[in-house]
Design an enzyme around this catalytic site. Structure first.
Site, PDB file in Angstrom:
ATOM      1  N   VAL A   1       0.681  -1.244   0.231  1.00 47.89           N
ATOM      2  CA  VAL A   1      -0.025   0.069   0.096  1.00 47.89           C
ATOM      3  C   VAL A   1       0.948   1.039   0.212  1.00 47.89           C
ATOM      4  CG1 VAL A   1      -1.922   1.465   1.132  1.00 47.89           C
ATOM      5  CG2 VAL A   1      -1.604  -1.307   1.510  1.00 47.89           C
ATOM      6  N   CYS A   2       0.566   2.150  -0.916  1.00 45.13           N
ATOM      7  CA  CYS A   2       1.491   3.419  -0.880  1.00 45.13           C
ATOM      8  C   CYS A   2       2.997   3.175  -1.253  1.00 45.13           C
ATOM      9  CB  CYS A   2       0.962   4.203   0.169  1.00 45.13           C
ATOM     10  SG  CYS A   2       1.386   5.928   0.081  1.00 45.13           S
ATOM     11  N   THR A   3       3.780   3.808  -0.246  1.00 41.99           N
ATOM     12  CA  THR A   3       5.081   3.644  -0.272  1.00 41.99           C
ATOM     13  C   THR A   3       5.646   2.221   0.132  1.00 41.99           C
ATOM     14  OG1 THR A   3       5.333   5.042   1.689  1.00 41.99           O
ATOM     15  CG2 THR A   3       5.590   6.086  -0.624  1.00 41.99           C
TER      16      THR A   3
END
Length: 319
Positions: free
Chosen positions: A104-106
């Protein structure tokens, strides 16, 4: 089916929503269908972690004692910005064992650091796509979609896209009705299609500094079926066509034609997903003129025709 262990990695300065958003989706599925998922959390040493927002979270395990997961979820946050040798080494050794590997995300930065994205298509938060591509040239970074699935590896963009991806995984495991029930409970869309852009056309482009150009941007959005040639738009801004085209690109980072294309495509996708209007009617409403022109635009940008796009992404009627 035997319970599937879903393991969330925790670390200091993790983004709390990257964890809790997808976790609530899997927890909702377990509530709906008991015995489906076994949700666990783990930090490097088993100790509490402090999220980037200041929330303290107590994990179930240390990484050394964590159960082998079916689905391994790696969240993002400020803690991914610097070296995480313990996490990276653990991921390098244990990541390949997971049947599904999710970021998720970074969190994608941690997966890439462990070599788990090499040779794969992936995405991350729009602000870090360039960094991911620069630091890990073996990764095929796609900055546009809200999530990307490449084999058993799935990567998602900014925080809320983790919910979209988790809903897609639950739908894959348990069917649309269960995923729809969870989405209703969380008051979110069942799922946005993974290839939906991280930004709307208006957010993807910068807002022009000068009011005449900002007014043109608003006009394009509100009138996708109008004459949106450079000449017509330049007249609205009281500029010559050459001056307008140059100024628009300088101030928005996008040519007028590209901006118009994105607005029309976005509008057409929304009508296909949300209405029962026919393709011919939608093509006129979005400024394509003919179904064939709209079909070409869809195939070029999305790799699929409008009819197939609607079949895949329009929510089923709720009875």
């Amino acid at each position: 089916m035997a319970p599937r262990t879903v393991l969330f990695l925790l670390f200091d300065d993790v983004q709390s929503l990257d964890v809790t958003g997808p976790l609530e989706v899997f927890a909702g599925a377990e509530t709906h269908t008991p015995g489906t998922y076994r949700i666990r959390t783990a930090s490097p040493d088993g100790g509490p972690v402090r999220t980037s927002g200041g929330l303290t979270v107590v994990p179930d395990h240390a990484l050394a004692d964590a159960p082998d997961p079916h689905t391994l979820v790696v969240p993002g946050g400020q803690g991914t910005r610097g070296p995480q040798p313990a996490l990276t080494e653990w991921l390098r050794r244990h990541g390949p064992r997971a049947e599904r590997l999710v970021s998720v995300c970074t969190g994608a930065i941690l997966l890439a650091g462990a070599g788990l994205l090499d040779g794969r298509r992936a995405t991350t938060h729009w602000a870090y796509c360039d960094k991911l591509a620069r630091d890990h040239p073996a990764v095929d970074v796609d900055p546009d979609p809200i999530y990307v699935r490449d084999g058993h590896v799935a990567t998602s963009a900014g925080v809320t896209s983790g919910i979209d991806l988790a809903l897609a995984l639950v739908e894959e495991d348990l069917g649309r009705d269960v995923a729809l029930g969870i989405a209703r409970h969380l008051v979110v869309f069942l799922r946005r299609p993974g290839n939906q852009a991280q930004f709307s056309a208006q957010l993807a482009a910068q807002t022009a500094r000068r009011e005449p150009l900002r007014e043109v941007q608003r006009w394009i959005t509100e009138h996708p079926d109008a004459d949106l040639t450079v000449e017509a738009l330049a007249a609205r801004a009281s500029l010559s066509a050459r001056h307008f085209a140059r100024a628009f690109q300088n101030e928005t980072g996008m040519t007028p034609g590209r901006y118009v294309d994105r607005v029309r495509l976005e509008h057409a996708r929304r009508l296909l997903e949300d209405t029962g209007d026919g393709v011919e009617e939608i093509s006129r409403a979005c400024g394509y003129g003919t179904p064939e022109a709209m079909r070409r635009a869809f195939v070029k940008s999305l790799g699929t025709a409008p009819v197939e796009y609607r079949r895949r992404f329009r929510p089923a009627p709720v009875h």
